[in-house]
Design a protein around this motif. Sequence first.
Motif, PDB file in Angstrom:
ATOM      1  N   TYR A  57      -9.237 -12.711 -21.069  1.00 42.63           N
ATOM      2  CA  TYR A  57     -10.078 -12.478 -19.893  1.00 42.63           C
ATOM      3  C   TYR A  57     -11.309 -11.613 -20.186  1.00 42.63           C
ATOM      4  N   GLY A  58     -11.586 -11.369 -21.454  1.00 37.88           N
ATOM      5  CA  GLY A  58     -12.930 -10.920 -21.828  1.00 37.88           C
ATOM      6  C   GLY A  58     -13.141  -9.474 -22.198  1.00 37.88           C
ATOM      7  N   TRP A  59     -12.406  -8.538 -21.550  1.00 45.65           N
ATOM      8  CA  TRP A  59     -12.649  -7.135 -21.846  1.00 45.65           C
ATOM      9  C   TRP A  59     -12.122  -6.773 -23.238  1.00 45.65           C
ATOM     10  N   HIS A  76     -20.168 -12.342 -18.836  1.00 46.70           N
ATOM     11  CA  HIS A  76     -19.148 -13.370 -19.004  1.00 46.70           C
ATOM     12  C   HIS A  76     -19.785 -14.734 -19.289  1.00 46.70           C
TER      13      HIS A  76
HETATM   14 CA   LIG Z   1     -13.070 -10.180 -17.450  1.00 50.31          CA
END
Ligand SMILES: [Ca+2]
Length: 175
Positions: A57-59, A76
């Motif tokens: 989810y990116g972090w 994002h």
């Molecule tokens: Ca994220």
Amino acid sequence: MSTYTFPSPNLTPAETWASGFRAPYGLAFSPTGELWEVEHGPRGGDELNLIEKGKNYGWPVVSYGKNYNEVPIPSHDTRPDLAKPVLYWVPVIAPGNLMFYPRHQDLPQWDGSGFISGLASMTLNRIIFDGKGGAKTAERWDVGKRIRDVEQGPDGSLWMLEDANPGALIHVTPK
Ligand SMILES: [Ca+2]
């Protein structure tokens, strides 16, 4: 003295369901069986994520917010290989929790809604879901207090807990 390292060296990838979260404050299954998570972004970029197996989810690689020292973080949108939030907030709402509203005969207008409390935003947010991975904000009420938790009572009405000392317990009913 013992030492503890995290993540555990014994944690294998097969045991990680999903990754890339920042500061989760709520995790709940919807009535249709989807798993949703709400998390605090940095300066901007609070997120509502649909959690699916194996996704990142990116972090801390990407965010819709920026660092507290104003240093930008790649959006994002620059990394389509990382799962985007379904909803995000800039400025932040600072979510306190996420709960789903089960079916209730007295309040059918809230059936299947998700409720997200807001700390910094001092709000209660009603989110509606399409059952196919989509979500949008249906209502956002300014409460004027930092709301840490919202839950459903036996009669279908909502109860909110204020983050303060002393804090208020607030009963919510539709007009
Ligand atoms: Ca994220």
